[in-house]
Design an enzyme around this catalytic site. Structure first.
Site, PDB file in Angstrom:
ATOM      1  N   TYR A   1       0.834  -1.199   0.000  1.00 42.69           N
ATOM      2  CA  TYR A   1       0.000   0.000   0.000  1.00 42.69           C
ATOM      3  C   TYR A   1       0.872   1.253   0.000  1.00 42.69           C
ATOM      4  O   TYR A   1       1.994   1.248   0.495  1.00 42.69           O
ATOM      5  CB  TYR A   1      -0.939  -0.018   1.207  1.00 42.69           C
ATOM      6  CG  TYR A   1      -1.717  -1.312   1.312  1.00 42.69           C
ATOM      7  CD1 TYR A   1      -2.664  -1.654   0.352  1.00 42.69           C
ATOM      8  CD2 TYR A   1      -1.467  -2.222   2.344  1.00 42.69           C
ATOM      9  CE1 TYR A   1      -3.359  -2.857   0.421  1.00 42.69           C
ATOM     10  CE2 TYR A   1      -2.163  -3.421   2.426  1.00 42.69           C
ATOM     11  CZ  TYR A   1      -3.102  -3.734   1.461  1.00 42.69           C
ATOM     12  OH  TYR A   1      -3.786  -4.925   1.537  1.00 42.69           O
TER      13      TYR A   1
ATOM     14  N   THR B   1      -7.845   0.658  17.380  1.00 41.97           N
ATOM     15  CA  THR B   1      -8.589   0.901  18.628  1.00 41.97           C
ATOM     16  C   THR B   1      -9.278   2.260  18.638  1.00 41.97           C
ATOM     17  O   THR B   1      -9.713   2.730  19.683  1.00 41.97           O
ATOM     18  CB  THR B   1      -7.659   0.778  19.852  1.00 41.97           C
ATOM     19  OG1 THR B   1      -6.606   1.751  19.742  1.00 41.97           O
ATOM     20  CG2 THR B   1      -7.064  -0.618  19.944  1.00 41.97           C
TER      21      THR B   1
END
Length: 340
Positions: free
Chosen positions: A178, A252
């Site tokens: 990526y 998170t």
């Protein structure tokens, strides 16, 4: 002797880990949950109640207020988790982490984002990490700090239900597949987060000392404050151990994409009580707004859902050289089908 010392540290922290069943990443599931993500409300979330009267979603609401964040509520591979130390799988194929700095120090800008202390590296001197559970090399994008309002809480991950005073997270993206961290965060095998617990002590980790000494930390007291740091040695941030625990999980923070592999180092790093106090004096808000401490910026633990937690710590090697009887008697069981 390194394994013996690290086993002792694990036991002192109520450390050690495994759970049966390994859920493979479903790229189609990740994509279906993430496509057409609206940018509205992108930054509209918080860790705790805001005292200014307006509603801002806390973690239990993240997946309900924005369809692009639905994984925060319905995902089955969410992070952080409580690492139960009575179960662990030793994986002999987990090699030590390899940190490649090119032999150079790095520079970065330290930010008060209103939620974290964030150090974002410049692009001149790159830091890559490989080994461990990684198939690809990953590039360091950000160092992020989580910490509590008191020493008994602050880390995102727990060990047998026990929290640490804080947690350093080094966020890396897969630069082989990526082009940047934004693309990688949405994609399978996109992220690796190296997590290091923080404990309060009389001494300080040399890397964190650069970030948290009084002359530096007071430069980012308020939201959006920034300060440039130069001549940083990332390797100084790592504790002196090659042992770690790893599992597959998620970011998170919203949108909670389930594209992260977590590596939790088997020793903590230390900061002084004064440095922890300085962190707690950082404000979530700008100077014109009411002071609200950035502390307690952690997401509650999420269900493990039969994920496997692996380690490169081989407990079968311990024995007469270990002075701790608890460590000598330590046992764990693994489902036999997992070893076939």
């Amino acid at each position: 002797m390194e394994i013996v010392w690290e086993v002792l540290f694990l036991l002192q922290a109520n450390f050690i880990v495994c759970i049966s069943g390994r859920l493979p990443i479903s790229s189609s599931f990740v994509w279906s949950a993430q496509q057409n993500s609206p940018k509205i409300h992108e930054g509209w979330w918080a860790y705790k109640e805001v005292v200014q009267g307006s509603f801002v979603p806390v973690p239990s609401f993240w997946g309900l207020v924005n369809s692009a964040w639905n994984l925060c509520s319905v995902g089955k591979r969410q992070s952080p988790v409580n690492i139960e130390t009575s179960h662990m799988i030793f994986d002999p194929f987990l090699t030590p982490l390899r940190i490649n700095t090119g032999g150079r120090k790095v520079s970065g800008t330290m930010y008060n984002t209103g939620r974290h202390v964030s150090l974002r590296l410049d692009k001149d001197h790159l830091v890559n990490v490989s080994g461990g559970p990684m198939t690809y090399s990953h590039r360091l994008e950000e160092v992020r700090l989580h910490f509590g309002s008191e020493d008994s809480q602050g880390s995102e991950h727990l060990l047998n239900g026990q929290a640490f005073s804080g947690e350093v997270q080094l966020i890396h993206y897969n630069h082989e597949l990526y082009t940047n961290v934004t693309e990688a965060a949405k994609s399978p095998n996109g992220l690796v987060v190296v997590s290091i617990f923080i404990k309060v002590s009389d001494s300080s980790n040399p890397f964190l000392n650069r970030m948290l000494n009084r002359d530096t930390i007071t430069r980012i007291t308020y939201k959006n404050d920034a300060y440039l740091l130069q001549g940083l040695n990332i390797e100084e941030l790592y504790p002196e151990t090659s042992s770690f625990i790893t599992y597959d999980g998620s970011m998170t923070i919203p949108p909670c994409y389930e594209t992260a592999s977590w590596i939790i180092m088997n020793k903590p790093v230390y900061i002084t009580r004064m440095q922890m106090h300085s962190l707690r004096l950082l404000s979530q808000n700008q100077p014109s707004q009411i002071f609200l401490s950035m502390s307690d910026n952690f997401r509650p633990v999420q269900p493990l859902n039969n994920r496997c937690i692996r380690t490169n710590i081989n407990f079968s090697l311990q024995g007469k050289d270990c002075p701790n009887n608890r460590a000598q008697k330590l046992q764990y069981r693994v489902n036999e089908w997992l070893l076939k």
